[in-house]
Design a protein around this motif. Structure first.
Motif, short mmCIF file in Angstrom:
data_model
loop_
_atom_site.label_atom_id
_atom_site.label_comp_id
_atom_site.label_asym_id
_atom_site.label_seq_id
_atom_site.Cartn_x
_atom_site.Cartn_y
_atom_site.Cartn_z
N TRP A 58 0.85 -1.19 0.00
CA TRP A 58 0.00 0.00 0.00
C TRP A 58 0.89 1.24 0.00
N ARG A 110 -0.87 -4.49 3.53
CA ARG A 110 -2.18 -4.77 4.11
C ARG A 110 -2.71 -6.09 3.56
N ASP A 157 -4.32 -9.64 8.88
CA ASP A 157 -2.88 -9.41 8.90
C ASP A 157 -2.28 -10.25 10.02
N ASP A 169 -7.31 -2.38 12.20
CA ASP A 169 -8.13 -2.84 11.08
C ASP A 169 -9.60 -3.05 11.43
#
Length: 657
Positions: A58, A110, A157, A169
């Motif tokens: 990302w 991610r 993750d 998250d």
């Protein structure tokens, strides 16, 4: 014959009543009422294990001296091409800050989403089959006509600690929403299939859920949204290899650091880069301690009660151990997990620079005899081990910080404590046994600079009910009746046997298709709390068996089963056709309203798919002629490929009600 007006009115009212009743039943099912066996309403939610979810970049990261850069959505875990050609950049995208679990300033990764995130980690003609995880499960579902929206992946993750998963998250909020969406979409509860670390994630979710919804609604929510939980290869009491990885970076069963080390050994990486790379990367993950081994005799205070009673946060750290912890050897494990030689020098002198190593070598250590210390599972999980080597290893300070902040101080749950049976209707605990599994290690100073300052001098294995060293010598200890699955010891895998009822039915049958002639059964076996169950059954050395332990007596509305698969490897068990067949048959059985028993029959196992049929060269025909027939299709290259199922899967499954 004509109907009178009153008769017509009565008929209309009767039809309306039937419609209303059917609607009410449908609504009750949609709201999670007692599941009545409507097969199409079930959903399957898959929670993958450690390193079993794709991670994507990302960030935009330029990689010098490499033709490959990292751009947003590029595959990081696992892209072997970039791992080989741009390893420095790859490590920046993989590692986290060990203190606060934040991303590298130059690159962040991610987790991917959807089924594609867990089926193949590195898609490709060659790398795809080698990195396949849940792909076979999806293929089975397609073959049996399962709808695409009924199989849901819950990737995460796997580098993060449990609290960080929610903080960064909102993973557990999203997982709760996934269950609720599946119920609304399909009209029925879900099946949870979790593997390895995925079981730890699911456990944390259940505890988090207690604090998220009103206490009186907790059991109702579980009954409405979860029909069955399949715990596959769960490290209920931790895994010894996680300790090994924190000191050396070597993990025989965890693929992250093992992958880096394999490339180092093949000299595909720069030699200087390889020094401690795997260890530093593994220890940067907040999840590195999530599978630490711990004692079954030590528990933390009840977080749920303290949450409502105004307890302070520091109260959550309290550990209480039973007297048996101090009376028994090795915290109930087969042996001491870590035996380590402490050098006679301290702090700076223990970590010489590269030039100092060349000059001094082992001379400073030879001046004094090292001291050997041994540590049990309790002493590892409570931090005693890391405190003991803190002066000799700077990594220990970071691990102690992580242990205290993210595990002992977790506001929801200390994951390094024994797990009681979740209040879920149906639980199936499944794992492999009878494989050579590491249960203890001997470490000594290596004479090299940090982070390569420790070397493994010996390994203790469990195999066939005995303990052996790496050299083959018998080791004293408390071995179990069998061994684990090459990664997680039997002592940890079999903890879920404590969830069985006071009386248990035991069945042992071949894993392959069989007619029941080699099946052994023991009924109503007495089961004592926290005691292992060892069946008095024979084994043929050439046959792989599956042993079923099933509740004969259990809590009303609840049932528990444990399945032990001979020689099933920890990593590959989710790809095992035997496991997929058994799970499928049990699900089919549970959804049939005409089922007469709690568990599917074990009396026979015949082919269910074309892949199960094969050519019997001795009899010059397809094996299992009552199930399979010879039917050539264009493209078949050998006789076995032309052996195919005679009847539809639905007809074959009807024999197992």
């Amino acid at each position: 014959m004509q109907m009178t007006v009153p008769t017509r009115r009565f008929a209309v009212v009767l039809v309306l009543l039937v419609v209303v009743l059917l609607g009410a039943l449908r609504e009750a099912s949609a709201k999670g009422g007692e599941f009545t066996g409507d097969y199409p309403k079930l959903s399957g939610i898959i929670i993958p294990g450690f390193a079993s979810t794709q991670l994507r970049a990302w960030s935009i990261l330029d990689c010098p001296y490499s033709p490959l850069d990292f751009n947003p959505l590029d595959l990081v875990w696992l892209d072997t091409t970039k791992l080989l050609s741009a390893v420095n950049c790859w490590l920046k995208c993989m590692t986290l800050d060990p203190y606060n679990q934040t991303d590298n300033p130059e690159c962040k990764s991610r987790p991917d989403s959807g089924l594609s995130a867990i089926t193949e980690l590195d898609p490709g003609y060659i790398t795809g089959p080698l990195s396949s995880v849940w792909k076979e499960w999806v293929k089975w579902c397609i073959e049996f006509g399962i709808e695409a929206n009924s199989i849901i992946a819950a990737p995460y993750d796997w580098r993060l600690s449990p609290s960080k998963l929610e903080e960064r998250d909102l993973y557990f909020h999203k997982l709760k929403l996934t269950f609720e969406t599946a119920l609304k979409l399909r009209g029925g509860p879900s099946l949870v299939l979790a593997h390895s670390l995925g079981n730890n994630v699911f456990r944390y979710f259940l505890e988090w859920l207690k604090l998220e919804i009103p206490p009186k609604q907790y059991i109702k929510w579980l009954d409405e949204h979860i029909h069955a939980y399949f715990a596959v290869g769960s490290p209920f009491l931790g895994a010894t290899q996680s300790v090994k990885a924190t000191l050396s970076g070597e993990t025989s069963g965890l693929p992250v650091s093992e992958l880096v080390l394999s490339f180092c050994n093949k000299k595909l990486f720069n030699k200087k880069l390889c020094k401690g790379t795997a260890r530093l990367m593994f220890n940067s993950f907040g999840s590195s301690l999530w599978m630490m081994p711990f004692s079954k005799y030590c528990r933390a205070d009840n977080k749920y009660w303290k949450h409502f009673s105004g307890g302070t946060r520091k109260d959550h750290h309290i550990h209480q151990c039973d007297e048996q912890e101090f009376r028994s050897n090795y915290s109930g494990w087969p042996t001491n997990l870590i035996n380590i030689e402490i050098p006679s020098i301290r702090e700076f002198e223990a970590y010489p620079s590269v030039s100092e190593v060349a000059h001094n070598n082992f001379s400073s250590i030879e001046c004094g005899l090292p001291t050997q210390l041994s540590f049990s599972a309790r002493e590892i999980s409570d931090g005693t081990f890391f405190k003991s080597i803190e002066d000799y290893d700077p990594e220990s300070k970071r691990l102690l910080h992580l242990l205290e902040k993210s595990y002992h101080g977790d506001p929801v749950l200390n994951p390094l404590t024994p797990w009681d049976r979740p209040p879920i209707k149906n639980i199936f605990c499944i794992y492999g046994i009878d494989s050579k599994t590491e249960v203890g290690y001997y470490f000594a100073p290596s004479g090299k600079p940090y982070p390569d300052n420790w070397i493994i001098t010996d390994v203790i294995y469990e195999i066939e009910g005995s303990l052996f060293s790496r050299s083959g010598n018998l080791v004293e200890g408390n071995p179990g009746p069998t061994s684990g699955d090459e990664t997680v010891p039997y002592h940890s895998l079999s903890w879920c046997k404590n969830w069985l009822g006071p009386k248990v039915n035991i069945t042992r049958a071949p894993q392959s298709e069989h007619d029941g002639s080699d099946m052994q059964v023991e009924l109503n076996v007495e089961h004592q709390d926290e005691a292992d169950i060892v069946p008095n059954m024979t084994r043929s050395p050439r046959v792989k068996y599956i042993t079923y332990y099933e509740d004969s007596e259990s809590i009303p509305g609840r049932k528990t089963a444990v399945w032990e698969l001979d020689k099933a490897n920890h990593r590959n068990i989710v790809r095992s056709p035997v496991l997929m067949r058994e799970v499928w048959l049990q699900i089919w059985h549970d959804t049939r309203p005409d089922a007469t028993s709690k568990f599917v029959t074990k009396a026979k196992r015949g082919p269910l798919r074309d892949d199960d049929c094969y050519w019997d060269y001795g009899k010059a025909r397809c094996a299992w002629p009552e199930y399979c027939e010879y039917r050539y299709n264009f493209g078949d290259v050998h006789l076995g490929q032309s052996c195919r199922i005679k009847n539809s899967p639905t007809y074959l499954l009807s024999h197992y009600v």
